[in-house]
Design a protein around this motif. Structure first.
Motif, PDB file in Angstrom:
ATOM      1  N   CYS A 106      -4.494   1.594   9.596  1.00 34.51           N
ATOM      2  CA  CYS A 106      -6.027   1.734   8.849  1.00 34.51           C
ATOM      3  C   CYS A 106      -6.130   1.017   7.620  1.00 34.51           C
ATOM      4  O   CYS A 106      -7.343   0.617   7.065  1.00 34.51           O
ATOM      5  CB  CYS A 106      -6.453   3.124   8.793  1.00 34.51           C
ATOM      6  N   GLY A 107      -5.071   0.823   6.938  1.00 35.74           N
ATOM      7  CA  GLY A 107      -4.987  -0.084   5.869  1.00 35.74           C
ATOM      8  C   GLY A 107      -4.817   0.706   4.554  1.00 35.74           C
ATOM      9  O   GLY A 107      -4.891   0.369   3.444  1.00 35.74           O
ATOM     10  N   ALA A 108      -4.751   2.036   4.853  1.00 36.04           N
ATOM     11  CA  ALA A 108      -4.634   3.135   3.875  1.00 36.04           C
ATOM     12  C   ALA A 108      -3.209   3.459   3.810  1.00 36.04           C
ATOM     13  O   ALA A 108      -2.718   3.530   4.971  1.00 36.04           O
ATOM     14  CB  ALA A 108      -5.636   4.249   3.773  1.00 36.04           C
TER      15      ALA A 108
ATOM     16  N   ARG B 212      -5.645  -1.314  -0.406  1.00 38.40           N
ATOM     17  CA  ARG B 212      -5.831  -1.040   0.730  1.00 38.40           C
ATOM     18  C   ARG B 212      -5.674  -2.342   1.463  1.00 38.40           C
ATOM     19  O   ARG B 212      -5.929  -3.595   1.018  1.00 38.40           O
ATOM     20  CB  ARG B 212      -7.386  -0.521   0.983  1.00 38.40           C
TER      21      ARG B 212
ATOM     22  N   LYS C 152     -15.730   4.725   2.185  1.00 37.03           N
ATOM     23  CA  LYS C 152     -15.093   3.411   2.094  1.00 37.03           C
ATOM     24  C   LYS C 152     -14.455   2.961   3.121  1.00 37.03           C
ATOM     25  O   LYS C 152     -13.740   1.900   3.455  1.00 37.03           O
ATOM     26  CB  LYS C 152     -13.903   3.650   0.966  1.00 37.03           C
ATOM     27  N   ALA C 153     -14.473   3.774   4.307  1.00 33.94           N
ATOM     28  CA  ALA C 153     -13.616   3.421   5.547  1.00 33.94           C
ATOM     29  C   ALA C 153     -14.554   4.257   6.756  1.00 33.94           C
ATOM     30  O   ALA C 153     -15.049   5.323   6.400  1.00 33.94           O
ATOM     31  CB  ALA C 153     -12.217   3.936   5.556  1.00 33.94           C
TER      32      ALA C 153
ATOM     33  N   ARG D  19      -7.664  -4.650   4.207  1.00 32.82           N
ATOM     34  CA  ARG D  19      -9.023  -4.850   4.682  1.00 32.82           C
ATOM     35  C   ARG D  19      -9.244  -6.108   5.258  1.00 32.82           C
ATOM     36  O   ARG D  19      -9.044  -7.193   4.664  1.00 32.82           O
ATOM     37  CB  ARG D  19     -10.109  -4.522   3.935  1.00 32.82           C
TER      38      ARG D  19
ATOM     39  N   ILE E 284       0.947  -1.155   0.030  1.00 33.67           N
ATOM     40  CA  ILE E 284      -0.106  -0.223   0.008  1.00 33.67           C
ATOM     41  C   ILE E 284       0.850   1.182  -0.125  1.00 33.67           C
ATOM     42  O   ILE E 284       0.392   2.506  -0.691  1.00 33.67           O
ATOM     43  CB  ILE E 284      -1.092   0.116   1.184  1.00 33.67           C
TER      44      ILE E 284
ATOM     45  N   CYS F 133      -5.097   9.729   2.560  1.00 34.29           N
ATOM     46  CA  CYS F 133      -5.781   8.803   1.665  1.00 34.29           C
ATOM     47  C   CYS F 133      -6.836   8.098   2.560  1.00 34.29           C
ATOM     48  O   CYS F 133      -7.964   7.831   2.085  1.00 34.29           O
ATOM     49  CB  CYS F 133      -4.815   7.695   1.050  1.00 34.29           C
ATOM     50  N   PHE F 134      -6.609   7.851   3.785  1.00 34.09           N
ATOM     51  CA  PHE F 134      -7.501   7.382   4.523  1.00 34.09           C
ATOM     52  C   PHE F 134      -8.801   8.317   4.762  1.00 34.09           C
ATOM     53  O   PHE F 134      -9.945   8.035   4.646  1.00 34.09           O
ATOM     54  CB  PHE F 134      -6.982   7.221   6.198  1.00 34.09           C
TER      55      PHE F 134
ATOM     56  N   GLU G  15      -1.979   4.821  -5.303  1.00 35.30           N
ATOM     57  CA  GLU G  15      -2.710   4.494  -4.031  1.00 35.30           C
ATOM     58  C   GLU G  15      -4.053   3.587  -4.181  1.00 35.30           C
ATOM     59  O   GLU G  15      -5.206   3.859  -3.760  1.00 35.30           O
ATOM     60  CB  GLU G  15      -3.273   5.835  -3.461  1.00 35.30           C
TER      61      GLU G  15
ATOM     62  N   ASP H 125     -10.872   8.120   1.833  1.00 40.80           N
ATOM     63  CA  ASP H 125     -11.821   7.093   2.037  1.00 40.80           C
ATOM     64  C   ASP H 125     -12.901   7.135   2.894  1.00 40.80           C
ATOM     65  O   ASP H 125     -14.014   6.718   2.377  1.00 40.80           O
ATOM     66  CB  ASP H 125     -10.850   5.684   2.503  1.00 40.80           C
TER      67      ASP H 125
END
Lengths: 418, 142
Positions: free
Chosen positions: A380-382, A31, A396-397, A33, A22, A387-388, A28, A391
């Motif tokens: 957070c996965g981003a 992610r 998306k988050a 998840r 990531i 970017c988070f 980008e 999302d």
């Protein structure tokens, strides 16, 4: 609408949910998840950076093996010029071409030959193009321009790639020679990278590709090594140093002949920087821009074997012994070389809605971002806090996916007296 | 009127490698906001020229950007030497850059003229010995 098929995919069993990919993805597009990486299809440009960086080999390019292509009456090998740079002590590509015929192909069509024709066609289309002209040979770069650089789409050379042209010409040639039908002939590209494989499923500038499949250069390599020994009658080569030089960054530019004012750049981060500056018209007096997503050019593709810089040297030495070029074009450019659909900007990174809605959404994004830790930790996965936040705004988050925010909320709950 | 989104950038003096960072950062943000490509280019070009000026002539300065739904305002403030003859400085091809700066490829005398050319509003105030204040705006389209 046809769904977009990527050749870069994830092996879920191998993925450890770490953040290497990531962080490295230039668009980008990945992610993490629920402990596994996933690719946001419309953002992925198939550059292969994630394959390069994944320590668990969970990111893979999907491709077939030679044994999968049994349904054709005549199998044509389309060797990418970078294939020649994988071997030692070649004076010309003939032993490689002979090897291809020994490992199961009925004939070959050198992509280097198609590349030479593209060079000639570039010279002919030159005056009609806004400058600088941007090469369309690297599909990852073209896809990148399509999703991120709206003002540059008109600068992209509207000619099919050497791979595509090779397949179109090969089919014609074989049909004439053998009397076989088009669908009985299989054109298989020997690919240095996943982006070219994706291009077969999702062609640039046309609806359907004449290429029927691809095999990875690294899979063909060991077969060829054996087959290239004891060759009594090597076939004639069909391309010169010009076409072969396309395999390394700068090779295409050298072959154009219309200008010495070109810029050749490789490596995806460098490519992005150049595109940003091109978009702002930072460069004056540049007529041609050759961009390759992989370091060193196609020789740096993730499906190659040799170190890209060694490969570059081999390529240069190979060119010394070869004729300069073996191909020329007539007065006009044959239609099979031209795109029949234009490149259109697809705004996948932009917030949606009208001007006011986008402004409001962006305002919320900045507000949310101001409350985030700014560590870009990736938990957070981003890849980044920005970017988070993006999302979260797009739904998306969830804000609580941020461990720092969650911790803060827990501390607040704990501090409430019972 | 809706509250503007505000971004503040500090441009260091005489650091050519840093010049361009503010315009690049702003461009990426406005791209996410979906600003139309033409306005985006005009903003990026004019702000970049402004950044270069702050680095070359003013010994650094501050950029404040206010983003509204219909326009982007850019304020460039410095406490540099100031400009004695503004109409002359606004002439295409006139440059007050030193030979050292020109040798780096800057100082073509297109900075201020380009800033005016690529913006919808342009205002410059300068006092010799005190500094220069530029206010620019680019109108956004649908």
């Amino acid at each position: 609408m046809k769904t977009y098929t990527h050749s870069v995919t994830l092996d879920k069993d191998l993925c450890q949910g770490c953040i290497n990919c990531i962080k490295r993805c230039p668009t980008e597009a990945i992610r993490v998840r629920e402990g596994k990486a996933y690719i946001i299809s419309e953002r992925c440009i198939d550059c292969g950076e994630c394959i390069r960086v994944c320590p668990h080999h969970a990111k893979k390019a999907v491709y077939n093996t030679l044994a999968d292509y049994t349904g054709y009456k005549h199998l044509v090998a389309l060797p990418a010029p970078s294939l020649y740079a994988q071997f030692n002590n070649l004076k010309d590509p003939a032993p490689v071409l002979a090897g291809l015929l020994k490992i199961g192909f009925d004939s070959f069509f050198e992509v280097a030959k198609a590349a030479e024709l593209i060079s000639r066609a570039t010279g002919k289309i030159w005056d009609k193009m806004p400058k600088p002209v941007i090469s369309s040979a690297c599909p990852a770069v073209v896809k990148l321009i399509k999703v991120r650089f709206p003002r540059l789409v008109d600068h992209v050379l509207p000619l099919v790639s050497p791979m595509e042209l090779a397949a179109r010409l090969a089919k014609k040639e074989v049909m004439e020679k053998t009397g076989l039908k088009k669908e009985e002939i299989g054109c298989i590209f020997i690919s240095p990278c996943p982006a070219k494989i994706t291009e077969i499923n999702n062609p640039i500038g046309s609806k359907n590709s004449s290429v029927d499949g691809a095999v990875a250069m690294k899979d063909i390599y060991p077969l060829l090594l054996g087959a290239m020994k004891d060759i009594s009658q090597p076939p004639d080569i069909t391309a010169g140093a010009l076409g072969v030089s396309w395999a390394a960054g700068g090779g295409e530019s050298e072959g154009i002949g219309n200008t010495d004012n070109y810029l050749a750049c490789d490596g995806i981060e460098n490519v992005i920087r150049v595109l940003e500056e091109l978009e702002d018209r930072r460069f004056s007096n540049i007529d041609f821009v050759e961009l390759n997503a992989c370091p060193g050019g196609c020789v740096g593709g993730v499906l190659t074997v040799e170190n890209p810089y060694i490969a570059k040297t081999k390529l240069k030495n190979l060119g010394k012994y070869m004729p300069k070029s073996l191909n020329s074009l007539g007065k006009s450019i044959p239609t099979e070389m031209l795109w029949d659909t234009n490149l259109e900007y697809s705004p996948v990174f932009e917030l949606q809605g009208d001007r006011i809605q986008r402004f409001m959404a962006y305002s919320r994004l900045e507000e949310l971002l101001a409350g985030l830790p700014g560590l870009d930790c990736g938990f957070c996965g981003a890849p980044t806090c920005r970017c988070f936040a993006d999302d979260v705004i797009r739904g998306k988050a969830k804000k609580s996916d941020c461990v720092v925010i969650m911790r803060r909320q827990m501390d607040e709950i704990k501090s409430i007296p019972e | 009127m809706m509250d503007a989104i505000k971004f503040v950038y500090t441009v260091p003096g005489d650091d050519f490698s840093a010049a361009g960072q503010a315009s690049a950062d702003l461009k990426s943000k406005l791209k996410t906001m979906g600003v139309d490509p033409k306005s985006l280019r005009n903003i990026a070009i004019s702000l970049y020229e402004g950044e270069i000026n702050l680095a070359i002539h003013a010994g650094g300065g501050q950029i404040t950007v206010l983003v509204y739904p219909d326009k982007v305002q850019m304020f460039l403030d410095d406490e540099g030497p100031g400009i004695a003859d503004i109409p002359l400085a606004m002439t295409e091809g006139y440059s007050g850059a030193s030979d050292a700066v020109r040798s780096l490829g800057f100082g073509a005398g297109m900075g201020l003229p380009n800033m005016k050319k690529y913006t919808d509003e342009f205002d410059i105030q300068s006092t010799v010995g005190q500094g220069t204040h530029i206010k620019m705006a680019v109108y956004l389209k649908d």
